[in-house]
Design a protein around this motif. Structure first.
Motif, PDB file in Angstrom:
ATOM      1  N   ALA A  60      95.112  55.900 -65.239  1.00  0.00           N
ATOM      2  CA  ALA A  60      93.899  56.538 -65.539  1.00  0.00           C
ATOM      3  C   ALA A  60      92.834  56.392 -64.355  1.00  0.00           C
ATOM      4  O   ALA A  60      91.991  57.218 -64.146  1.00  0.00           O
ATOM      5  CB  ALA A  60      93.256  55.696 -66.580  1.00  0.00           C
ATOM      6  N   ASN A  61      93.293  55.443 -63.443  1.00  0.00           N
ATOM      7  CA  ASN A  61      92.406  55.188 -62.209  1.00  0.00           C
ATOM      8  C   ASN A  61      92.759  56.325 -61.424  1.00  0.00           C
ATOM      9  O   ASN A  61      91.709  56.782 -60.450  1.00  0.00           O
ATOM     10  CB  ASN A  61      92.727  54.024 -61.536  1.00  0.00           C
ATOM     11  N   GLU A  62      93.933  56.739 -61.048  1.00  0.00           N
ATOM     12  CA  GLU A  62      94.204  57.948 -60.337  1.00  0.00           C
ATOM     13  C   GLU A  62      93.595  59.200 -60.937  1.00  0.00           C
ATOM     14  O   GLU A  62      93.080  59.911 -60.052  1.00  0.00           O
ATOM     15  CB  GLU A  62      95.708  58.035 -60.299  1.00  0.00           C
ATOM     16  N   ALA A  63      93.929  59.293 -62.142  1.00  0.00           N
ATOM     17  CA  ALA A  63      93.102  60.563 -62.771  1.00  0.00           C
ATOM     18  C   ALA A  63      91.614  60.745 -62.570  1.00  0.00           C
ATOM     19  O   ALA A  63      90.836  61.784 -62.218  1.00  0.00           O
ATOM     20  CB  ALA A  63      93.310  60.483 -64.115  1.00  0.00           C
ATOM     21  N   LEU A  64      90.911  59.471 -62.478  1.00  0.00           N
ATOM     22  CA  LEU A  64      89.550  59.303 -62.521  1.00  0.00           C
ATOM     23  C   LEU A  64      89.152  59.899 -61.023  1.00  0.00           C
ATOM     24  O   LEU A  64      88.059  60.531 -60.624  1.00  0.00           O
ATOM     25  CB  LEU A  64      89.323  57.807 -62.609  1.00  0.00           C
ATOM     26  N   LEU A  65      89.989  59.345 -59.927  1.00  0.00           N
ATOM     27  CA  LEU A  65      89.671  59.705 -58.720  1.00  0.00           C
ATOM     28  C   LEU A  65      89.788  61.345 -58.471  1.00  0.00           C
ATOM     29  O   LEU A  65      89.063  61.856 -57.679  1.00  0.00           O
ATOM     30  CB  LEU A  65      90.303  58.630 -57.621  1.00  0.00           C
ATOM     31  N   ALA A  66      90.757  61.774 -59.006  1.00  0.00           N
ATOM     32  CA  ALA A  66      90.902  63.283 -58.955  1.00  0.00           C
ATOM     33  C   ALA A  66      89.848  63.772 -59.602  1.00  0.00           C
ATOM     34  O   ALA A  66      89.474  65.007 -58.999  1.00  0.00           O
ATOM     35  CB  ALA A  66      92.207  63.797 -59.699  1.00  0.00           C
ATOM     36  N   GLU A  67      89.223  63.360 -60.724  1.00  0.00           N
ATOM     37  CA  GLU A  67      88.235  64.266 -61.321  1.00  0.00           C
ATOM     38  C   GLU A  67      86.984  64.110 -60.590  1.00  0.00           C
ATOM     39  O   GLU A  67      85.993  65.093 -60.282  1.00  0.00           O
ATOM     40  CB  GLU A  67      87.981  63.536 -62.676  1.00  0.00           C
ATOM     41  N   ALA A  68      86.890  62.924 -59.799  1.00  0.00           N
ATOM     42  CA  ALA A  68      85.645  62.679 -59.036  1.00  0.00           C
ATOM     43  C   ALA A  68      85.686  63.420 -57.862  1.00  0.00           C
ATOM     44  O   ALA A  68      84.556  64.076 -57.106  1.00  0.00           O
ATOM     45  CB  ALA A  68      85.286  61.394 -58.680  1.00  0.00           C
ATOM     46  N   LEU A  69      86.979  63.537 -56.882  1.00  0.00           N
ATOM     47  CA  LEU A  69      86.894  63.892 -55.745  1.00  0.00           C
ATOM     48  C   LEU A  69      87.638  65.205 -55.319  1.00  0.00           C
ATOM     49  O   LEU A  69      87.577  65.832 -54.105  1.00  0.00           O
ATOM     50  CB  LEU A  69      87.551  62.899 -54.828  1.00  0.00           C
ATOM     51  N   HIS A  70      88.636  65.882 -56.302  1.00  0.00           N
ATOM     52  CA  HIS A  70      89.375  67.030 -56.065  1.00  0.00           C
ATOM     53  C   HIS A  70      88.537  68.195 -56.303  1.00  0.00           C
ATOM     54  O   HIS A  70      87.580  68.152 -57.289  1.00  0.00           O
ATOM     55  CB  HIS A  70      90.611  67.116 -57.053  1.00  0.00           C
ATOM     56  N   PRO A  71      88.433  69.079 -55.359  1.00  0.00           N
ATOM     57  CA  PRO A  71      89.509  69.145 -54.098  1.00  0.00           C
ATOM     58  C   PRO A  71      89.096  68.329 -53.046  1.00  0.00           C
ATOM     59  O   PRO A  71      87.943  68.023 -52.880  1.00  0.00           O
ATOM     60  CB  PRO A  71      89.281  70.792 -53.685  1.00  0.00           C
ATOM     61  N   TYR A  72      89.838  67.492 -52.375  1.00  0.00           N
ATOM     62  CA  TYR A  72      89.459  66.366 -51.635  1.00  0.00           C
ATOM     63  C   TYR A  72      89.205  67.065 -50.143  1.00  0.00           C
ATOM     64  O   TYR A  72      89.738  68.004 -49.710  1.00  0.00           O
ATOM     65  CB  TYR A  72      90.865  65.513 -51.179  1.00  0.00           C
ATOM     66  N   PRO A  73      88.044  66.413 -49.560  1.00  0.00           N
ATOM     67  CA  PRO A  73      87.711  66.831 -48.281  1.00  0.00           C
ATOM     68  C   PRO A  73      88.477  66.556 -47.218  1.00  0.00           C
ATOM     69  O   PRO A  73      89.499  65.500 -47.501  1.00  0.00           O
ATOM     70  CB  PRO A  73      86.250  65.847 -48.089  1.00  0.00           C
ATOM     71  N   ASP A  74      88.587  67.375 -46.248  1.00  0.00           N
ATOM     72  CA  ASP A  74      89.364  66.845 -45.026  1.00  0.00           C
ATOM     73  C   ASP A  74      89.225  65.424 -44.561  1.00  0.00           C
ATOM     74  O   ASP A  74      88.321  64.980 -44.396  1.00  0.00           O
ATOM     75  CB  ASP A  74      89.075  67.819 -43.873  1.00  0.00           C
ATOM     76  N   GLY A  75      90.364  64.900 -44.233  1.00  0.00           N
ATOM     77  CA  GLY A  75      90.219  63.435 -43.823  1.00  0.00           C
ATOM     78  C   GLY A  75      90.432  62.309 -44.730  1.00  0.00           C
ATOM     79  O   GLY A  75      90.267  61.127 -44.354  1.00  0.00           O
ATOM     80  N   LEU A  76      90.485  62.516 -46.071  1.00  0.00           N
ATOM     81  CA  LEU A  76      90.174  61.601 -47.118  1.00  0.00           C
ATOM     82  C   LEU A  76      91.629  61.188 -47.493  1.00  0.00           C
ATOM     83  O   LEU A  76      92.314  61.937 -47.709  1.00  0.00           O
ATOM     84  CB  LEU A  76      89.471  61.869 -48.311  1.00  0.00           C
ATOM     85  N   LEU A  77      91.861  59.930 -47.399  1.00  0.00           N
ATOM     86  CA  LEU A  77      93.264  59.364 -47.967  1.00  0.00           C
ATOM     87  C   LEU A  77      93.283  58.708 -49.168  1.00  0.00           C
ATOM     88  O   LEU A  77      92.410  57.525 -49.191  1.00  0.00           O
ATOM     89  CB  LEU A  77      93.772  58.517 -46.891  1.00  0.00           C
TER      90      LEU A  77
END
Length: 279
Positions: A60-77
Protein backbone atom coordinates in the motif's frame (compact mmCIF):
# COMPACT_ATOMS: atom_id res chain seq x y z
CA UNK A 1 31.72 21.54 3.96
CA UNK A 2 29.83 18.23 4.05
CA UNK A 3 28.83 16.99 0.61
CA UNK A 4 25.06 16.91 0.05
CA UNK A 5 25.14 14.40 -2.82
CA UNK A 6 26.16 10.77 -3.30
CA UNK A 7 26.33 8.47 -6.33
CA UNK A 8 24.83 5.08 -5.49
CA UNK A 9 26.69 2.38 -7.37
CA UNK A 10 28.99 5.11 -8.66
CA UNK A 11 26.44 6.53 -11.09
CA UNK A 12 23.00 7.10 -9.51
CA UNK A 13 23.22 10.61 -8.05
CA UNK A 14 20.92 11.41 -5.11
CA UNK A 15 20.66 14.02 -2.41
CA UNK A 16 22.11 12.43 0.71
CA UNK A 17 19.28 13.46 3.01
CA UNK A 18 16.33 11.40 1.84
CA UNK A 19 12.86 10.48 3.08
CA UNK A 20 11.50 7.29 4.61
CA UNK A 21 7.87 6.72 3.65
CA UNK A 22 7.10 3.97 6.18
CA UNK A 23 5.10 6.22 8.52
CA UNK A 24 2.76 7.62 5.86
CA UNK A 25 -0.85 6.46 6.51
CA UNK A 26 -2.37 4.79 3.46
CA UNK A 27 -5.99 4.23 4.51
CA UNK A 28 -8.62 6.28 2.60
CA UNK A 29 -9.54 9.58 4.23
CA UNK A 30 -7.89 12.80 5.45
CA UNK A 31 -4.77 11.01 6.71
CA UNK A 32 -4.12 9.58 3.25
CA UNK A 33 -4.57 12.99 1.66
CA UNK A 34 -2.04 14.35 4.13
CA UNK A 35 0.36 11.54 3.19
CA UNK A 36 0.08 12.44 -0.49
CA UNK A 37 0.83 16.06 0.39
CA UNK A 38 3.90 15.11 2.44
CA UNK A 39 5.35 12.97 -0.37
CA UNK A 40 4.78 15.75 -2.91
CA UNK A 41 6.26 18.37 -0.61
CA UNK A 42 9.38 16.24 -0.12
CA UNK A 43 9.99 16.25 -3.86
CA UNK A 44 9.22 19.97 -4.08
CA UNK A 45 11.94 20.54 -1.47
CA UNK A 46 14.47 18.64 -3.54
CA UNK A 47 14.43 15.18 -1.97
CA UNK A 48 15.60 12.67 -4.58
CA UNK A 49 15.73 9.47 -2.47
CA UNK A 50 12.50 7.99 -1.07
CA UNK A 51 12.51 4.64 0.72
CA UNK A 52 9.57 2.23 0.86
CA UNK A 53 8.98 -1.55 1.06
CA UNK A 54 6.44 -4.24 0.32
CA UNK A 55 6.10 -4.79 4.08
CA UNK A 56 4.77 -1.25 4.56
CA UNK A 57 1.11 -2.11 4.18
CA UNK A 58 1.63 -5.11 1.89
CA UNK A 59 2.41 -2.79 -0.99
CA UNK A 60 0.00 0.00 0.00
CA UNK A 61 2.90 2.36 0.70
CA UNK A 62 4.33 1.76 -2.77
CA UNK A 63 0.94 2.46 -4.34
CA UNK A 64 0.58 5.64 -2.30
CA UNK A 65 3.90 6.99 -3.57
CA UNK A 66 2.93 6.22 -7.16
CA UNK A 67 -0.37 8.05 -6.70
CA UNK A 68 1.43 11.03 -5.21
CA UNK A 69 4.39 11.29 -7.55
CA UNK A 70 3.84 9.47 -10.85
CA UNK A 71 4.89 10.43 -13.47
CA UNK A 72 8.13 10.74 -11.56
CA UNK A 73 10.37 13.76 -12.09
CA UNK A 74 13.82 13.17 -13.50
CA UNK A 75 16.34 12.26 -10.83
CA UNK A 76 13.87 10.87 -8.29
CA UNK A 77 14.82 7.47 -6.87
CA UNK A 78 12.15 5.41 -5.13
CA UNK A 79 13.81 2.39 -3.60
CA UNK A 80 11.77 -0.52 -2.28
CA UNK A 81 12.43 -3.76 -0.42
CA UNK A 82 11.30 -7.38 -0.75
CA UNK A 83 11.84 -10.57 1.22
CA UNK A 84 9.25 -10.32 4.00
CA UNK A 85 5.82 -11.90 3.52
CA UNK A 86 2.66 -12.73 5.43
CA UNK A 87 2.31 -16.30 6.64
CA UNK A 88 -0.55 -18.08 4.93
CA UNK A 89 -1.71 -19.69 8.16
CA UNK A 90 -1.36 -16.93 10.78
CA UNK A 91 -1.15 -13.82 8.65
CA UNK A 92 1.95 -12.70 10.56
CA UNK A 93 4.92 -11.17 8.79
CA UNK A 94 7.93 -13.44 8.45
CA UNK A 95 11.18 -13.55 6.50
CA UNK A 96 10.70 -15.23 3.14
CA UNK A 97 13.54 -15.13 0.66
CA UNK A 98 12.47 -18.02 -1.53
CA UNK A 99 13.17 -17.21 -5.19
CA UNK A 100 9.52 -17.48 -6.24
CA UNK A 101 8.45 -15.09 -3.47
CA UNK A 102 11.16 -12.54 -4.28
CA UNK A 103 10.31 -12.65 -7.96
CA UNK A 104 6.58 -12.25 -7.29
CA UNK A 105 7.13 -9.30 -4.95
CA UNK A 106 9.34 -7.56 -7.49
CA UNK A 107 6.74 -8.05 -10.23
CA UNK A 108 4.02 -6.58 -8.00
CA UNK A 109 6.26 -3.68 -6.98
CA UNK A 110 6.86 -2.83 -10.63
CA UNK A 111 3.12 -2.61 -11.20
CA UNK A 112 2.36 -0.65 -8.03
CA UNK A 113 5.17 1.83 -8.63
CA UNK A 114 4.23 2.03 -12.34
CA UNK A 115 7.76 1.49 -13.57
CA UNK A 116 9.48 -0.97 -15.88
CA UNK A 117 12.59 -1.14 -13.70
CA UNK A 118 13.28 -0.59 -9.99
CA UNK A 119 16.51 1.36 -9.98
CA UNK A 120 17.45 0.21 -6.45
CA UNK A 121 15.90 -2.93 -4.95
CA UNK A 122 16.95 -4.00 -1.46
CA UNK A 123 16.56 -7.37 0.24
CA UNK A 124 14.60 -6.45 3.38
CA UNK A 125 16.21 -9.20 5.45
CA UNK A 126 18.26 -12.29 4.71
CA UNK A 127 16.04 -15.32 5.22
CA UNK A 128 18.07 -17.84 7.27
CA UNK A 129 15.96 -20.72 5.92
CA UNK A 130 16.84 -20.00 2.27
CA UNK A 131 20.43 -20.23 0.99
CA UNK A 132 21.89 -16.77 0.46
CA UNK A 133 23.05 -17.79 -2.99
CA UNK A 134 19.41 -18.40 -3.94
CA UNK A 135 18.24 -15.05 -2.56
CA UNK A 136 21.03 -12.92 -4.02
CA UNK A 137 21.06 -15.02 -7.16
CA UNK A 138 17.38 -14.36 -7.79
CA UNK A 139 17.93 -10.62 -7.52
CA UNK A 140 20.93 -10.95 -9.83
CA UNK A 141 18.72 -12.76 -12.36
CA UNK A 142 16.06 -10.06 -12.15
CA UNK A 143 18.79 -7.49 -12.67
CA UNK A 144 19.96 -9.33 -15.80
CA UNK A 145 16.35 -9.31 -17.03
CA UNK A 146 16.26 -5.52 -16.69
CA UNK A 147 13.70 -5.43 -13.87
CA UNK A 148 16.21 -4.26 -11.25
CA UNK A 149 18.87 -1.65 -11.78
CA UNK A 150 20.92 -2.05 -8.61
CA UNK A 151 20.83 -4.34 -5.58
CA UNK A 152 21.07 -3.55 -1.87
CA UNK A 153 20.73 -5.34 1.47
CA UNK A 154 19.11 -4.48 4.78
CA UNK A 155 19.97 -5.31 8.40
CA UNK A 156 23.08 -7.36 7.66
CA UNK A 157 26.38 -7.98 9.42
CA UNK A 158 29.73 -7.17 7.84
CA UNK A 159 30.25 -10.89 7.24
CA UNK A 160 26.87 -11.25 5.52
CA UNK A 161 27.66 -8.24 3.36
CA UNK A 162 30.94 -9.84 2.33
CA UNK A 163 29.22 -13.15 1.54
CA UNK A 164 26.58 -11.44 -0.58
CA UNK A 165 29.22 -9.47 -2.48
CA UNK A 166 30.72 -12.78 -3.64
CA UNK A 167 27.43 -13.43 -5.46
CA UNK A 168 26.22 -10.04 -6.64
CA UNK A 169 27.33 -6.40 -6.67
CA UNK A 170 25.89 -4.69 -3.59
CA UNK A 171 25.51 -0.90 -3.84
CA UNK A 172 23.61 -0.13 -0.62
CA UNK A 173 23.02 -1.34 2.92
CA UNK A 174 20.09 -0.26 5.08
CA UNK A 175 20.75 -0.96 8.77
CA UNK A 176 19.47 0.49 12.03
CA UNK A 177 21.90 3.23 13.04
CA UNK A 178 21.88 6.60 14.74
CA UNK A 179 23.89 8.97 16.91
CA UNK A 180 22.99 6.90 19.98
CA UNK A 181 22.78 3.47 18.35
CA UNK A 182 26.04 2.51 16.67
CA UNK A 183 25.87 -1.27 16.88
CA UNK A 184 26.45 -1.51 13.14
CA UNK A 185 29.56 0.68 13.03
CA UNK A 186 31.59 -2.23 11.55
CA UNK A 187 29.08 -2.51 8.71
CA UNK A 188 29.24 1.22 8.10
CA UNK A 189 33.03 1.07 7.93
CA UNK A 190 32.86 -1.85 5.49
CA UNK A 191 30.51 0.18 3.30
CA UNK A 192 32.78 3.20 3.53
CA UNK A 193 35.78 1.15 2.41
CA UNK A 194 33.92 -0.05 -0.68
CA UNK A 195 31.96 3.10 -1.52
CA UNK A 196 28.65 1.40 -0.68
CA UNK A 197 25.74 3.66 0.32
CA UNK A 198 24.67 3.22 3.95
CA UNK A 199 21.02 4.12 4.62
CA UNK A 200 20.41 4.25 8.39
CA UNK A 201 16.86 3.50 9.40
CA UNK A 202 15.55 4.91 12.69
CA UNK A 203 18.22 7.62 12.24
CA UNK A 204 17.10 9.80 15.17
CA UNK A 205 16.37 7.18 17.83
CA UNK A 206 17.16 8.36 21.33
CA UNK A 207 18.97 6.50 24.11
CA UNK A 208 19.65 7.21 27.76
CA UNK A 209 18.47 10.44 29.35
CA UNK A 210 22.02 11.67 29.93
CA UNK A 211 22.83 11.34 26.25
CA UNK A 212 19.56 13.06 25.34
CA UNK A 213 20.53 15.97 27.59
CA UNK A 214 23.86 16.38 25.80
CA UNK A 215 22.14 16.35 22.39
CA UNK A 216 19.66 18.93 23.66
CA UNK A 217 22.53 21.09 24.92
CA UNK A 218 24.30 21.02 21.56
CA UNK A 219 21.00 21.77 19.82
CA UNK A 220 20.44 24.79 22.05
CA UNK A 221 23.93 26.12 21.34
CA UNK A 222 23.35 25.78 17.60
CA UNK A 223 19.79 27.16 17.69
CA UNK A 224 18.58 23.87 16.24
CA UNK A 225 16.38 20.94 17.28
CA UNK A 226 17.78 17.68 18.66
CA UNK A 227 16.51 15.92 15.54
CA UNK A 228 18.40 18.32 13.30
CA UNK A 229 21.55 17.75 15.36
CA UNK A 230 21.19 13.97 15.06
CA UNK A 231 20.76 14.17 11.28
CA UNK A 232 23.60 16.65 10.84
CA UNK A 233 25.86 14.37 12.90
CA UNK A 234 25.03 11.45 10.60
CA UNK A 235 25.80 13.46 7.47
CA UNK A 236 29.18 14.45 8.88
CA UNK A 237 30.04 11.07 10.39
CA UNK A 238 30.66 9.33 7.06
CA UNK A 239 30.39 10.41 3.43
CA UNK A 240 28.49 7.22 2.52
CA UNK A 241 25.64 7.80 5.01
CA UNK A 242 22.28 8.64 3.41
CA UNK A 243 19.77 9.25 6.24
CA UNK A 244 16.12 8.56 5.46
CA UNK A 245 14.12 10.16 8.31
CA UNK A 246 10.40 9.56 8.08
CA UNK A 247 7.42 11.65 9.11
CA UNK A 248 3.75 12.11 8.28
CA UNK A 249 3.88 15.88 8.87
CA UNK A 250 5.06 18.56 6.46
CA UNK A 251 6.45 20.78 9.24
CA UNK A 252 8.62 17.93 10.51
CA UNK A 253 9.73 17.16 6.96
CA UNK A 254 10.82 20.75 6.44
CA UNK A 255 12.54 20.78 9.82
CA UNK A 256 14.47 17.61 8.99
CA UNK A 257 15.80 18.96 5.71
CA UNK A 258 17.24 22.03 7.41
CA UNK A 259 19.72 19.68 9.10
CA UNK A 260 21.65 19.58 5.85
CA UNK A 261 22.70 23.20 6.39
CA UNK A 262 23.54 22.86 10.08
CA UNK A 263 27.23 23.44 10.71
CA UNK A 264 28.76 21.98 13.86
CA UNK A 265 32.12 22.93 15.26
CA UNK A 266 34.74 20.21 15.82
CA UNK A 267 34.07 20.62 19.55
CA UNK A 268 30.35 19.94 19.11
CA UNK A 269 31.08 16.91 16.98
CA UNK A 270 33.58 15.59 19.51
CA UNK A 271 30.99 15.83 22.28
CA UNK A 272 28.48 13.94 20.18
CA UNK A 273 31.00 11.33 19.09
CA UNK A 274 31.63 10.46 22.74
CA UNK A 275 27.96 9.69 23.36
CA UNK A 276 28.39 6.18 21.96
CA UNK A 277 30.31 5.41 25.15
CA UNK A 278 27.25 6.05 27.35
CA UNK A 279 24.27 5.33 25.05
Amino acid sequence: MTSTAFRIGGDLKVRRLGFGAMHLPTEPGPAREASLAVARRAVELGVTLIDTAYMYGAGANEALLAEALHPYPDGLLITTKVGVARSGSSGEWKLDGRPAVLREQVEHALRRLRVERIELLQLHRIDPETPLVDQAGTLRDLQAEGKIGRIGLSEVTADELNQARQIVEVVSVQNRYSLLDREHEPVLRACEAEGIAFLPWRPVAWGQSGAQAEVAAVASELDATPTQVALAWLLGHSPVILPIPGTARIDHLEENLVAERLEMTPAHRDRLDRLSEVA
